[in-house]
Design an enzyme around this catalytic site. Structure first.
Site, PDB file in Angstrom:
ATOM      1  N   ARG A  23       0.770  -1.106  -0.262  1.00 52.88           N
ATOM      2  CA  ARG A  23      -0.047   0.079  -0.122  1.00 52.88           C
ATOM      3  C   ARG A  23       1.005   1.402   0.069  1.00 52.88           C
ATOM      4  NH1 ARG A  23      -2.860  -0.461   5.464  1.00 52.88           N
ATOM      5  NH2 ARG A  23      -0.691  -1.130   5.942  1.00 52.88           N
ATOM      6  N   GLU A  28       7.436   7.513  11.613  1.00 53.65           N
ATOM      7  CA  GLU A  28       7.065   8.786  12.408  1.00 53.65           C
ATOM      8  C   GLU A  28       8.253   9.697  11.954  1.00 53.65           C
ATOM      9  OE1 GLU A  28       8.182   8.107  16.874  1.00 53.65           O
ATOM     10  OE2 GLU A  28       6.054   7.928  16.739  1.00 53.65           O
ATOM     11  N   GLN A  47       8.585  27.203  14.830  1.00 49.04           N
ATOM     12  CA  GLN A  47       7.997  27.637  13.386  1.00 49.04           C
ATOM     13  C   GLN A  47       8.531  26.671  12.513  1.00 49.04           C
ATOM     14  OE1 GLN A  47       9.351  31.633  12.194  1.00 49.04           O
ATOM     15  NE2 GLN A  47      10.042  30.859  10.226  1.00 49.04           N
ATOM     16  N   ASP A  48       7.593  26.253  11.480  1.00 50.37           N
ATOM     17  CA  ASP A  48       7.928  25.437  10.405  1.00 50.37           C
ATOM     18  C   ASP A  48       8.011  25.938   9.228  1.00 50.37           C
ATOM     19  OD1 ASP A  48       7.883  23.081  12.123  1.00 50.37           O
ATOM     20  OD2 ASP A  48       5.834  22.252  11.289  1.00 50.37           O
ATOM     21  N   ASN A  49       8.942  25.859   8.390  1.00 49.58           N
ATOM     22  CA  ASN A  49       9.138  26.563   7.053  1.00 49.58           C
ATOM     23  C   ASN A  49       9.184  25.347   5.732  1.00 49.58           C
ATOM     24  OD1 ASN A  49       9.767  28.952   8.395  1.00 49.58           O
ATOM     25  ND2 ASN A  49      12.080  28.280   8.495  1.00 49.58           N
ATOM     26  N   HIS A  62      23.027  30.560   5.649  1.00 52.40           N
ATOM     27  CA  HIS A  62      22.409  31.406   6.304  1.00 52.40           C
ATOM     28  C   HIS A  62      22.580  31.002   7.926  1.00 52.40           C
ATOM     29  CE1 HIS A  62      19.524  31.502   2.451  1.00 52.40           C
ATOM     30  NE2 HIS A  62      20.687  32.274   2.393  1.00 52.40           N
ATOM     31  N   LYS A  71      17.757  23.991  13.728  1.00 47.44           N
ATOM     32  CA  LYS A  71      16.968  23.610  12.768  1.00 47.44           C
ATOM     33  C   LYS A  71      16.857  21.921  12.487  1.00 47.44           C
ATOM     34  CE  LYS A  71      17.759  27.568   9.593  1.00 47.44           C
ATOM     35  NZ  LYS A  71      18.635  28.138   8.503  1.00 47.44           N
ATOM     36  N   TYR A 131      11.717  22.362   7.243  1.00 50.66           N
ATOM     37  CA  TYR A 131      12.525  22.490   8.438  1.00 50.66           C
ATOM     38  C   TYR A 131      11.769  23.313   9.558  1.00 50.66           C
ATOM     39  CZ  TYR A 131      14.397  26.831   6.274  1.00 50.66           C
ATOM     40  OH  TYR A 131      14.220  28.015   5.919  1.00 50.66           O
ATOM     41  N   ASP A 168      22.468  35.807  -1.646  1.00 50.27           N
ATOM     42  CA  ASP A 168      23.455  34.708  -1.430  1.00 50.27           C
ATOM     43  C   ASP A 168      24.541  34.836  -2.291  1.00 50.27           C
ATOM     44  OD1 ASP A 168      21.789  33.435   0.330  1.00 50.27           O
ATOM     45  OD2 ASP A 168      21.004  31.831  -1.203  1.00 50.27           O
TER      46      ASP A 168
END
Length: 181
Positions: A23, A28, A47-49, A62, A71, A131, A168
């Site tokens: 299937r 996890e 925070q999620d990005n 960065h 992160k 992340y 950058d």
């Protein structure tokens, strides 16, 4: 979930237990208790990005000089070479980098603690990178080290000229960068 410390021991590669059958698969992707046990202390994510990048796009290196972000990076589509550079001046690994291939196929995640610069390059097609961060984004404190700094000599596992943002392109050399004490 298997946790492996990389050559810079504070950077940890996580590999989930994947359960597959006809299937599809299940795994996890995050368990706070297992994560905190693996890294040795308690972090909370705030925070999620989600970043989508085309083939050859390089983002980084960065970091935030104040409110530094830890992160937890993973790829849910495509493949990237993910890099962390130690910017902690008091660390025995200051100025060193470590990298890992993260992809939707290997399902690995990399923990990059606060005090590191982070970047990645898309190796194949389009990559969707997710992340979690331990601090909120604070653009006034964001800094960028030049991805091609000869002192760092990062092997980006990418041949050719990467696609870069204006920010950058203007990154500074490590020798001139603000770093962490």
């Amino acid at each position: 979930m298997k946790a492996t410390r990389l050559s810079i021991p504070d950077v940890v590669l996580f590999e989930p237990d994947v359960f597959s059958d006809a299937r599809g698969h299940f795994f996890e992707s995050y368990n706070q208790k297992a994560f905190n046990e693996a890294i040795g202390f308690d972090h909370q994510f705030v925070q999620d990005n989600h970043s989508r990048s085309g083939h050859g796009v390089l983002r980084g290196l960065h970091y935030q000089i104040q409110h530094p972000q830890g992160k937890l990076v993973r790829v849910v589509g495509g493949c990237v070479w993910d890099v962390a550079v130690d910017l902690r001046k008091s660390s025995p690994t200051f100025g060193q980098w470590v990298g890992a291939e993260l992809s939707d196929e290997n399902k690995q995640q990399m923990w990059i603690p606060p005090g590191f610069a982070h970047g990645f390059v898309t190796l194949d097609g389009v990559a969707d990178v997710l992340y979690k961060t331990t601090e909120f984004y604070a653009p006034q404190f964001e800094r960028c080290i030049l991805w091609s700094d000869p002192q760092l000599a990062i092997d980006w596992h990418y041949r050719g000229a990467p696609l870069l943002s204006a920010k950058d392109v203007q990154g500074v050399l490590l020798a001139a960068a603000e770093v962490f004490e």
